[in-house]
Design a protein around this motif. Structure first.
Motif, PDB file in Angstrom:
ATOM      1  N   ASP A  17       0.829  -1.210   0.000  1.00 15.86           N
ATOM      2  CA  ASP A  17       0.000   0.000   0.000  1.00 15.86           C
ATOM      3  C   ASP A  17       0.860   1.256   0.000  1.00 15.86           C
ATOM      4  O   ASP A  17       0.542   2.239  -0.673  1.00 15.86           O
ATOM      5  N   GLU A  18       1.966   1.232   0.749  1.00 13.24           N
ATOM      6  CA  GLU A  18       2.865   2.390   0.794  1.00 13.24           C
ATOM      7  C   GLU A  18       3.510   2.627  -0.570  1.00 13.24           C
ATOM      8  O   GLU A  18       3.621   3.778  -1.016  1.00 13.24           O
ATOM      9  N   ARG A  19       3.947   1.560  -1.222  1.00 13.73           N
ATOM     10  CA  ARG A  19       4.582   1.704  -2.542  1.00 13.73           C
ATOM     11  C   ARG A  19       3.571   2.238  -3.562  1.00 13.73           C
ATOM     12  O   ARG A  19       3.913   3.085  -4.387  1.00 13.73           O
ATOM     13  N   VAL A  20       2.350   1.748  -3.493  1.00 10.89           N
ATOM     14  CA  VAL A  20       1.311   2.234  -4.402  1.00 10.89           C
ATOM     15  C   VAL A  20       1.014   3.706  -4.101  1.00 10.89           C
ATOM     16  O   VAL A  20       0.905   4.530  -5.018  1.00 10.89           O
ATOM     17  N   ASP A  27      -1.377  -0.037  -8.805  1.00 10.15           N
ATOM     18  CA  ASP A  27      -2.120  -0.754  -7.768  1.00 10.15           C
ATOM     19  C   ASP A  27      -1.290  -1.952  -7.316  1.00 10.15           C
ATOM     20  O   ASP A  27      -0.169  -2.157  -7.794  1.00 10.15           O
ATOM     21  N   ALA A  28      -1.842  -2.735  -6.399  1.00 13.24           N
ATOM     22  CA  ALA A  28      -1.113  -3.887  -5.856  1.00 13.24           C
ATOM     23  C   ALA A  28      -0.767  -4.883  -6.957  1.00 13.24           C
ATOM     24  O   ALA A  28       0.317  -5.472  -6.959  1.00 13.24           O
ATOM     25  N   ARG A  33       3.284  -7.650 -10.281  1.00 11.91           N
ATOM     26  CA  ARG A  33       3.773  -7.949 -11.635  1.00 11.91           C
ATOM     27  C   ARG A  33       5.194  -7.428 -11.831  1.00 11.91           C
ATOM     28  O   ARG A  33       6.043  -8.113 -12.417  1.00 11.91           O
ATOM     29  N   ALA A  34       5.480  -6.235 -11.324  1.00 13.81           N
ATOM     30  CA  ALA A  34       6.828  -5.667 -11.445  1.00 13.81           C
ATOM     31  C   ALA A  34       7.846  -6.526 -10.695  1.00 13.81           C
ATOM     32  O   ALA A  34       8.955  -6.765 -11.196  1.00 13.81           O
TER      33      ALA A  34
END
Length: 82
Positions: A17-20, A27-28, A33-34
């Motif tokens: 959530d922080e990275r998004v 999104d998550a 996927r990355a």
């Protein structure tokens, strides 16, 4: 696209959530996927490195020295290895 459902502990969900929220991923799903793509790339690099090391080993000549003597010589060249 195939669907995959995963469970993560709260601490990992918070990290996602922080990275998004930082705007790095849409999104998550995009985040996961990355990570998977990076893992694929790293595995390909690891495979290429290992193949290169095997090829180098096969192309090298056989040493007359005992393995212990070779290791001792390597350690003597770099005292940090001792």
């Amino acid at each position: 696209m195939t669907e995959l459902t995963i469970s993560v502990p709260p601490a990992l969900k918070q990290w996602i959530d922080e990275r998004v929220a930082q705007g790095l991923y849409a999104d998550a799903n995009d985040f996961v996927r990355a990570l998977l793509r990076r893992d694929q790339e790293q595995a390909a690099e690891d495979d290429a490195w290992l193949k290169a090391m095997i090829d180098e080993g096969l192309a090298s000549k056989v040493l007359d020295q005992e393995p212990e003597a070779v290791l001792d010589a390597i350690i003597a060249e770099d005292p940090d290895l001792a």
